[in-house]
Design an enzyme around this catalytic site. Sequence first.
Site, short mmCIF file in Angstrom:
data_model
loop_
_atom_site.label_atom_id
_atom_site.label_comp_id
_atom_site.label_asym_id
_atom_site.label_seq_id
_atom_site.Cartn_x
_atom_site.Cartn_y
_atom_site.Cartn_z
N THR A 1 0.84 -1.21 0.00
CA THR A 1 0.00 0.00 0.00
C THR A 1 0.87 1.25 0.00
O THR A 1 2.09 1.19 0.19
CB THR A 1 -0.92 0.05 1.24
OG1 THR A 1 -0.11 0.33 2.40
CG2 THR A 1 -1.66 -1.27 1.46
N CYS A 2 0.21 2.39 -0.17
CA CYS A 2 0.95 3.66 -0.23
C CYS A 2 1.20 4.25 1.15
O CYS A 2 1.71 5.36 1.26
CB CYS A 2 0.19 4.66 -1.09
SG CYS A 2 -0.06 4.04 -2.75
N ASP A 3 0.81 3.55 2.20
CA ASP A 3 0.93 4.08 3.55
C ASP A 3 2.33 3.80 4.10
O ASP A 3 2.81 2.67 4.03
CB ASP A 3 -0.13 3.39 4.42
CG ASP A 3 -0.21 3.97 5.81
OD1 ASP A 3 0.79 4.59 6.27
OD2 ASP A 3 -1.23 3.78 6.46
N SER A 4 2.96 4.84 4.64
CA SER A 4 4.32 4.60 5.14
C SER A 4 4.35 3.80 6.44
O SER A 4 5.42 3.40 6.91
CB SER A 4 5.10 5.91 5.28
OG SER A 4 4.34 6.82 6.02
N ASN B 1 -6.51 -0.10 -0.24
CA ASN B 1 -5.71 0.29 -1.41
C ASN B 1 -5.81 -0.70 -2.57
O ASN B 1 -4.99 -0.72 -3.47
CB ASN B 1 -4.23 0.45 -1.01
CG ASN B 1 -3.57 1.70 -1.56
OD1 ASN B 1 -2.44 2.01 -1.22
ND2 ASN B 1 -4.25 2.42 -2.40
#
Length: 395
Positions: free
Chosen positions: A343-346, A383
């Site tokens: 996903t794009c979440d850090s 996502n």
Amino acid sequence: MFKSDYASLARPAILPDASNRTGLPAFASVNEVLSAYEGDDAIYVLYPKKIAAAARTFLHGFPGKVLYAVKANPHPAVLKTLWTAGIRHFDVASTREVELVNMIAPSARMYFMHPVKSRAAIRHAYAYGVRDFSFDCMEELHKLLAETGYADDLNLHVRLALPKGDAIMPLSGKFGAGREEAVELLKAARAHVSMLGMTFHVGSQCLNTAEYNRALAWSRSIIDEADVAVDSIDCGGGFPVAYPGMTPKPMGNYFASIREALREHGFDGIQILGEPGRALCAQGGSTLARVELRKGQDLYLNDGSYGSLFDAAQCAWKFPVKLHRSAPRPNGQSEAFRFFGPTCDSLDVMEGPFDLPADIEEGDWVEVCHLGAYGQALASRFNGFHSETTVAVMA
Ligand SMILES: *Cc1c(COP(=O)(O)O)cnc(C)c1O
């Protein structure tokens, strides 16, 4: 929800092994799974033989009834495997878990051990034949009595909060009655129930066998103070499994310690329950995640924190890992790696470190092991990343 994506398997699964009653496509090895797979998502693997072996360990060794805590892994294949192995009791916590267990094993006995339930969930569970419920406050006791029409066949279990112990994941922060409240609850419930019990949870992944003894001593002192007869003691879950850096004593030590504590605290002759979740299924499941990109020691995988690797991310657990690749090459030395999820979440990062062959590269598959509990069960669809492929490996 658990649809198995046969379409992603290029070759038909091997003929069902007689020991595979899961309904899943079954393979002899992970390599066979990978060579049949055409999909683009991670793959969840169940090892039914390992789940059945864990069930037998509890059925033979635990000094009481073994309730499987469904939340650890509600996959129908897990429930079927446990049923086939002889597990007949299930600890459920929601209306959907009640329906699921009822669908897979209609004659199973269910225990609704979530101390806070909606009124509709109580009515629904009672209609499905559930008679055992836990509670940790007077309001919930009144809810249980009202929603079952003051039934005379209820078995109610007072959930205790335990003084702080040393489980890796404490579970007394949210639920459980303190000492004085528990005394009042025992007295208040006694008049209304067919069976009165006490229940606690020492915390998940409990590495100290003495925690069960401590909890049983605490239960005894509260029962003595209330001065009422108690018919059942539920030792909860918490039984650990091995992860790198966490090596529990053999399960037999836990059973021996509990057996001894039951005797020492005068619980001989009453019903004894246990609610293992993790210990029944953790070692019977893993995730196959593909390396989409390597940047130095960072591997970008197609499963992560919002998939089955929540504990690897949020609790920084180091799960055992193995490399699988179609053309085996000399692996050379291993090195430490960190994982990133898709996903794009850090926050989607698993620090590890995970030891893998130094030449690992894009297209290789990493098997993250001992994820059969609280792995796939926690996966979301965030996502657009999720997997519908679950297979059985009959090893
Ligand atoms: C989660 C839970 C369990 C199972 O715990 P494990 O640590 O996985 O064994 C058992 N009982 C209750 C009430 C739970 O909430």
